[in-house]
Design an enzyme around this catalytic site. Structure first.
Site, PDB file in Angstrom:
ATOM      1  N   ASP A 273      -2.370  -1.452   9.974  1.00 39.96           N
ATOM      2  CA  ASP A 273      -2.509  -1.437   8.519  1.00 39.96           C
ATOM      3  C   ASP A 273      -3.322  -2.612   7.977  1.00 39.96           C
ATOM      4  OD1 ASP A 273      -1.096   0.919   7.857  1.00 39.96           O
ATOM      5  OD2 ASP A 273       0.823  -0.122   8.034  1.00 39.96           O
TER       6      ASP A 273
ATOM      7  N   LYS B   4       0.840  -1.200   0.000  1.00 39.86           N
ATOM      8  CA  LYS B   4       0.000   0.000   0.000  1.00 39.86           C
ATOM      9  C   LYS B   4       0.871   1.244   0.000  1.00 39.86           C
ATOM     10  CE  LYS B   4       0.781   1.338   4.470  1.00 39.86           C
ATOM     11  NZ  LYS B   4       1.283   2.651   4.936  1.00 39.86           N
TER      12      LYS B   4
END
Length: 289
Positions: free
Chosen positions: A143, A9
């Site tokens: 996350d 990401k």
């Protein structure tokens, strides 16, 4: 064995809103998964008292923990414990993402284990429900919930409040300026680093409207603290930015990777090549999900 990509990401925009009493920080961030990834394989083993096995391979496997500190293994253990018969889920992890780069490789691996493992368990009628998977993801790391959902999302809180966003596909170059410590960066935050100017929410609205992100809306409010912790990271970012005059590189999260939004795939390859010529590990990417 089921093999799936574990997509990294980037934090297209990140703001630190407040310190929390539990030691974490409240964030607002626009997160997007990209096509740079590890590979994760999972398989169900016969019921037994043993713990899941982890096999590590790949050019980036050096230094990756192979015990309890590995998030993919932790995800397999927790997922197996949710089943009626305490199923054993073994994991193969082929590491391709650089470590300590702010790309959330470990969290991506854990999210991939949850997705693939749940799919396998569904074949035996033991798939955990969405709420259980979401809670498990949150317990594994800040996350992991966003990466379990995948695509472009707006996150709040410590990462546990995830809102899917409609966003156009984006081409970008990603380059690693150096290693960075997330814990040390958050510990170094000063009062001037904390607060919001609304950029993450403005970016979310722009993406929903199909707009290409404006540079002023991109970047991480963690960059100043990350550079204080590591002057070497600051120097590397300056050198990276100098390698492509006229283009803007933005730190993702606490670093040490940075990204530059490109016009198209050819432009992303140009930016990545310039960064590679300057000595950085770099790759042309696109958003996925």
């Amino acid at each position: 064995m089921v093999v799936v990509p574990a997509y990294a990401k980037v934090n297209l925009a990140l703001e630190v809103v407040a310190r929390r009493s539990d030691g974490y920080h409240d964030l607002i961030s626009v997160v997007a998964t990209i096509d740079w990834h590890d590979l994760v394989g999972v398989r169900l083993s016969d019921v037994s008292p043993r713990s899941p096995l982890l096999r590590l391979t790949g050019r980036a496997a050096e230094g990756v923990p192979d015990g309890a500190a590995n998030l993919a293994l932790a995800a397999a253990q927790r997922l197996g414990r949710t089943t009626e018969n305490r199923r054993v889920i073994d994991v193969w992890l082929d590491k391709r993402l650089p470590t300590a780069a702010g790309l959330a490789g470990g969290s991506a691996d854990a999210a991939a284990v949850l997705r693939a493992g749940a799919a396998l368990l569904a074949l035996d009628g033991e798939r955990p429900d969405t709420a259980t998977l979401t809670h498990m993801a949150s317990s594994l790391g800040s996350d992991v919930p966003a990466l379990l959902r995948g695509g472009c999302v707006l996150i709040r809180g410590r990462g546990d409040v995830v809102t899917p966003l409609t966003a156009p596909p984006l081409h970008l170059a990603v380059a690693v300026a150096g290693a960075s410590s997330t814990a040390a960066t958050y510990a170094a935050l000063g009062d001037t680093d904390i607060g919001t100017d609304g950029r993450a929410e403005q970016l979310a609205r722009a993406l929903a409207a199909g707009e290409r992100p404006a540079p002023a809306l991109l970047g991480s409010r963690l960059e100043a603290a990350a550079r204080r912790v590591s002057p070497q990271l600051g120097a590397a970012l300056a050198r990276m930015r100098a390698s492509t005059p006229g283009d803007e590189w933005h730190l993702t999260g606490s670093g040490g990777a940075a990204f530059a939004i490109a016009v198209d795939a050819d432009d992303a390859r140009r930016l990545a090549a310039r960064a590679a010529d300057a000595g950085f590990v770099a790759r042309a990417c696109r958003t996925v999900g």
